[in-house]
Design an enzyme around this catalytic site. Structure first.
Site, PDB file in Angstrom:
ATOM      1  N   ASP A 170      -0.368 -10.435  11.640  1.00 21.99           N
ATOM      2  CA  ASP A 170      -0.943 -10.428  10.285  1.00 21.99           C
ATOM      3  C   ASP A 170      -0.464 -11.656   9.507  1.00 21.99           C
ATOM      4  OD1 ASP A 170      -2.538  -9.556   8.229  1.00 21.99           O
ATOM      5  OD2 ASP A 170      -1.141  -8.016   7.511  1.00 21.99           O
TER       6      ASP A 170
ATOM      7  N   LYS B 157      12.791  -3.120  -0.949  1.00 19.00           N
ATOM      8  CA  LYS B 157      11.502  -2.456  -0.746  1.00 19.00           C
ATOM      9  C   LYS B 157      11.767  -0.955  -0.680  1.00 19.00           C
ATOM     10  CE  LYS B 157       7.857  -2.677   2.742  1.00 19.00           C
ATOM     11  NZ  LYS B 157       7.110  -3.703   3.481  1.00 19.00           N
TER      12      LYS B 157
ATOM     13  N   SER C 237       0.822  -1.207   0.000  1.00 18.81           N
ATOM     14  CA  SER C 237       0.000   0.000   0.000  1.00 18.81           C
ATOM     15  C   SER C 237       0.860   1.263   0.000  1.00 18.81           C
ATOM     16  CB  SER C 237      -0.972  -0.019   1.176  1.00 18.81           C
ATOM     17  OG  SER C 237      -0.348  -0.534   2.312  1.00 18.81           O
ATOM     18  N   PHE C 238       2.077   1.180   0.505  1.00 19.69           N
ATOM     19  CA  PHE C 238       2.924   2.374   0.442  1.00 19.69           C
ATOM     20  C   PHE C 238       4.367   2.019   0.080  1.00 19.69           C
ATOM     21  CE2 PHE C 238       2.713   0.742   4.671  1.00 19.69           C
ATOM     22  CZ  PHE C 238       4.030   0.753   5.108  1.00 19.69           C
ATOM     23  N   SER C 239       4.519   0.962  -0.697  1.00 17.10           N
ATOM     24  CA  SER C 239       5.872   0.563  -1.071  1.00 17.10           C
ATOM     25  C   SER C 239       5.867  -0.179  -2.397  1.00 17.10           C
ATOM     26  CB  SER C 239       6.446  -0.354   0.009  1.00 17.10           C
ATOM     27  OG  SER C 239       5.582  -1.464   0.177  1.00 17.10           O
TER      28      SER C 239
ATOM     29  N   GLU D 252      -0.515 -14.951   2.152  1.00 13.35           N
ATOM     30  CA  GLU D 252       0.215 -13.958   1.339  1.00 13.35           C
ATOM     31  C   GLU D 252       1.517 -13.514   1.995  1.00 13.35           C
ATOM     32  OE1 GLU D 252      -3.575 -12.667   1.670  1.00 13.35           O
ATOM     33  OE2 GLU D 252      -3.349 -11.059   0.185  1.00 13.35           O
TER      34      GLU D 252
ATOM     35  N   ASP E 123       6.495  -9.170   6.057  1.00 14.00           N
ATOM     36  CA  ASP E 123       5.505  -8.171   6.451  1.00 14.00           C
ATOM     37  C   ASP E 123       5.398  -8.026   7.972  1.00 14.00           C
ATOM     38  OD1 ASP E 123       3.698  -6.223   6.139  1.00 14.00           O
ATOM     39  OD2 ASP E 123       2.155  -7.418   5.150  1.00 14.00           O
TER      40      ASP E 123
ATOM     41  N   ALA F 272      12.734 -13.697  -1.913  1.00 12.91           N
ATOM     42  CA  ALA F 272      11.918 -14.918  -1.871  1.00 12.91           C
ATOM     43  C   ALA F 272      11.538 -15.260  -3.319  1.00 12.91           C
ATOM     44  CB  ALA F 272      10.677 -14.683  -1.015  1.00 12.91           C
TER      45      ALA F 272
HETATM   46  P1  ATP Z   1       0.957  -3.778   2.632  1.00 14.88           P
HETATM   47  O1  ATP Z   1       2.020  -2.760   2.559  1.00 14.88           O
HETATM   48  O2  ATP Z   1      -0.333  -3.273   2.118  1.00 14.88           O
HETATM   49  O3  ATP Z   1       0.877  -4.490   3.934  1.00 14.88           O
HETATM   50  P2  ATP Z   1       2.518  -5.853   1.516  1.00 14.88           P
HETATM   51  O4  ATP Z   1       2.946  -6.294   2.844  1.00 14.88           O
HETATM   52  O5  ATP Z   1       2.148  -6.927   0.543  1.00 14.88           O
HETATM   53  O6  ATP Z   1       1.306  -4.876   1.545  1.00 14.88           O
HETATM   54  P3  ATP Z   1       5.175  -5.187   0.795  1.00 14.88           P
HETATM   55  O7  ATP Z   1       5.806  -5.723   2.022  1.00 14.88           O
HETATM   56  O8  ATP Z   1       5.671  -3.895   0.269  1.00 14.88           O
HETATM   57  O9  ATP Z   1       3.651  -4.939   0.922  1.00 14.88           O
HETATM   58  O10 ATP Z   1       5.309  -6.275  -0.336  1.00 14.88           O
HETATM   59  C1  ATP Z   1       4.687  -6.145  -1.589  1.00 14.88           C
HETATM   60  C2  ATP Z   1       4.818  -7.466  -2.334  1.00 14.88           C
HETATM   61  O11 ATP Z   1       6.187  -7.650  -2.699  1.00 14.88           O
HETATM   62  C3  ATP Z   1       4.466  -8.684  -1.502  1.00 14.88           C
HETATM   63  O12 ATP Z   1       3.115  -9.018  -1.647  1.00 14.88           O
HETATM   64  C4  ATP Z   1       5.371  -9.763  -2.049  1.00 14.88           C
HETATM   65  O13 ATP Z   1       4.708 -10.413  -3.115  1.00 14.88           O
HETATM   66  C5  ATP Z   1       6.547  -8.997  -2.618  1.00 14.88           C
HETATM   67  N1  ATP Z   1       7.693  -9.105  -1.716  1.00 14.88           N
HETATM   68  C6  ATP Z   1       7.889  -8.458  -0.558  1.00 14.88           C
HETATM   69  N2  ATP Z   1       9.056  -8.793   0.001  1.00 14.88           N
HETATM   70  C7  ATP Z   1       9.623  -9.696  -0.831  1.00 14.88           C
HETATM   71  C8  ATP Z   1      10.855 -10.445  -0.815  1.00 14.88           C
HETATM   72  N3  ATP Z   1      11.725 -10.318   0.183  1.00 14.88           N
HETATM   73  N4  ATP Z   1      11.090 -11.283  -1.836  1.00 14.88           N
HETATM   74  C9  ATP Z   1      10.204 -11.417  -2.849  1.00 14.88           C
HETATM   75  N5  ATP Z   1       9.050 -10.739  -2.926  1.00 14.88           N
HETATM   76  C10 ATP Z   1       8.754  -9.886  -1.936  1.00 14.88           C
END
Ligand code: ATP
Length: 555
Positions: free
Chosen positions: A187, A87, A68-70, A191, A205, A144
């Site tokens: 949380d 990120k 949502s913000f990244s 996902e 997350d 990941a």
């Molecule tokens: P919100 O900010 O709304 O809680 P989120 O947790 O999904 O959403 P991010 O942590 O920014 O937001 O991650 C966005 C997406 O990026 C994730 O849904 C995931 O699919 C991918 N992602 C995040 N971290 C990694 C990682 N270390 N390796 C691979 N993909 C990643």
């Protein structure tokens, strides 16, 4: 998923914790974030490195996700050549959205999890470093490579027993470790369970985490361990805030407990663990509804059912985890946050928790009632290995049934000897045997008389009928329309809405299971279909015939 935060305000008589009020001056924020460039891979005692990383140290290759913000990028570190996930958060956006605490907490928790301890488990996304420039914050993390668990559940719809045990086992190890460090994730959901290159879990997350002031097992009177309300710095007594996702949120988060100053602790993660295990086995989370408000009401009323075919041991474990009273959840009152009572549950029989991280994860396969795991495993693994010798020896009931109807194998034309055209033709007219004129004529008839015509995009319907299509273990009645093209459309007959179509390709393969049940395997998904009238074999035959018409006898 939308944050539970906003929607809780709609719940009658429920405590509502508003967003954490953060009128943070920009200056204060910048000084907080300037501390973000300390790399975290070192043990606690190691001195911080002198040089800070910057975006110029990486090649940003592609966007792999958006929050949502990244925005999360796959990047290559120039110095080491390793692939990392970065990120990137806009500072202005974080300030505007009042997410400063969220970002700082994520960093704090990831640092805690990175701290090397004897009992550490490698089931978390690692934070390698953080840095910032004038506009943005950067989190350099382990990558990941295999996406998240949700996408696998969507693909296979349910996890078979071996997979459920393995991935629930790793998740439990991860939860146990977080709780032993005083971290409540709050949380947990499929996902947020990412997968490494080698298919081990990497929890991500951490922005919603709570840091416990002190780690104590909950007692019935205190409901849960003592937590600060927002991260570790809130004054005691301040009302807790809502975080999480509706389908996995525990009842204590929604209940009046919060109003009375009672707080949410580790059992909230055990609740989410129960919901996730339910989803592994059945394909869907236990509490579902058209909107979050309805889901909350079901959570508070513990209103959920187990579908037919749910693994009995898993059912018992889920029932012991999904207790409204947090202290009654299995493992919740265990001293020292070691969840041996959960690990000793019969569902986990045969799981060696201590070596999970170095085991080779089982291939992700669906749990299909009416078949054994071994059955699915051998069937699908053989396919993967390109083993065309799909025929088994012996003559059990299933084999006999298949031979009786003249179906020589479990699969379509690709894997069975094709009938000679003359032999087929002499018996009956093939389903595709029509001239252009006949086709036109039939289409005109179809348009005039068949109420399903509007769903098939002008194609000629070759066969139609109601089938139960499983979504996980949950059957949904659908009208299936096999047409020229080829296409296999399916329609929700109650709402008369086209729900989708099974994608055809040369890789499509049918498999008969019983007189009622058959599968259609496509590269990304196995469709579990049931003809309650018992004509599954007819469907298989027709599908195979259409397959042969369009794709020949297979590659
Ligand atoms: P919100 O900010 O709304 O809680 P989120 O947790 O999904 O959403 P991010 O942590 O920014 O937001 O991650 C966005 C997406 O990026 C994730 O849904 C995931 O699919 C991918 N992602 C995040 N971290 C990694 C990682 N270390 N390796 C691979 N993909 C990643």
């Amino acid at each position: 998923m939308p944050a539970v935060q906003q929607l809780c305000s709609q719940l009658p008589k429920q405590a509502v914790g508003g967003p954490e009020a953060l009128a943070t001056p920009v200056k204060q924020f910048m000084s907080a974030t300037s501390r973000m460039s300390v790399p975290t891979e070192q043990p606690d005692t190691a001195p911080p490195p002198v040089t800070k990383k910057s975006p110029e140290d990486f090649i940003f290759k592609e966007i792999i996700g958006e929050g949502s913000f990244s925005t999360v990028y796959l990047a290559k570190e120039l110095k080491t050549g390793r692939q990392v996930a970065i990120k990137v958060c806009e500072k202005r956006h974080i300030l505007r959205e009042r997410k400063k605490d969220y970002v700082l907490r994520e960093k704090e928790v990831m640092n805690l999890l990175n701290t090397k301890r004897k009992d550490s488990v490698p089931f978390f996304v690692k934070l390698y470093s953080t840095f910032h420039d004038a506009e943005k914050l950067y989190f350099e993390m382990s990558y990941a490579a295999r996406g998240d668990v949700l996408q696998y559940i969507r693909r296979v719809e349910t996890l078979d027993e071996e997979c459920s045990k393995f991935y629930a086992g790793e998740l439990l190890q991860a939860i146990e470790h977080m709780h032993s460090l005083g971290i409540v994730h709050r949380d947990l959901k499929p996902e947020n369970i990412l997968l490494s290159e080698t298919m081990h879990i990497l929890i991500s997350d951490f922005g919603s985490c709570k840091l416990m002031d002190h780690v104590v097992p909950p007692s019935p009177s205190s409901s849960s361990s003592s937590l600060s309300d927002s991260g570790s710095s809130n004054p005691p007594g301040r009302r807790a805030s809502f975080v999480g996702t509706a389908q996995y949120v525990s009842p204590e988060v929604l209940s009046d407990d919060l109003r009375r100053g009672r707080i949410v602790g580790p059992p909230a993660d055990l609740w989410a663990f129960g919901c996730i295990l339910y989803q592994f086995v059945s394909g869907l989370p236990p509490f579902r509804g058209p909107n979050d408000y309805i889901i909350f009401k079901k959570v508070l009323a513990l209103e959920y059912q187990f579908p037919e075919g749910f693994l009995p041991n898993a059912q018992d474990l889920v029932q012991q985890l999904l207790k409204l009273e947090p202290t009654e959840r299995l493992g919740a009152s265990q001293a020292g946050d070691t969840y041996t009572s959960i690990k000793n549950h019969p569902f986990f029989n045969g799981v060696d928790f201590d070596t999970l991280y170095c085991q080779t994860p089982p291939k992700i396969l669906p749990h299909m009632p009416g078949t054994t795991s071994e059955d699915m495993r051998s069937s699908m693994l053989q396919e993967d290995e390109g083993d065309d010798e799909h025929l088994q020896t012996g003559l059990d009931t299933k084999r006999e049934m298949l031979l009786r109807v003249g179906s020589a194998g479990f699969s379509n034309g690709k894997k069975q000897p094709s009938p000679t055209p003359s032999a087929t033709k002499s018996l009956k007219k093939g389903i595709m045997d029509f001239t252009m004129e006949e086709r036109q004529e039939r289409l005109v008839q179809q348009a005039a008389n068949n109420s399903w015509h509007r769903f098939v995009d002008g194609n000629l319907i070759l066969k139609q009928g109601f089938l139960e299509k499983r979504k996980g273990l949950f059957p949904r009645r659908r009208m299936f329309l096999l047409t020229t093209g080829p296409h296999l459309f399916y329609v929700d007959p109650n709402n008369m809405v086209l729900k989708g179509q099974v994608p055809w390709s040369s890789k499509l393969r049918t498999e008969i299971k019983t007189f009622k049940i058959f599968f259609i395997h496509t590269p990304n998904r196995t469709y579990y279909l049931e003809d309650t009238e018992g004509f599954a074999l007819k469907w298989k035959d027709v599908l195979d015939e259409v397959y042969r018409y369009y794709f020949g006898d297979g590659a």
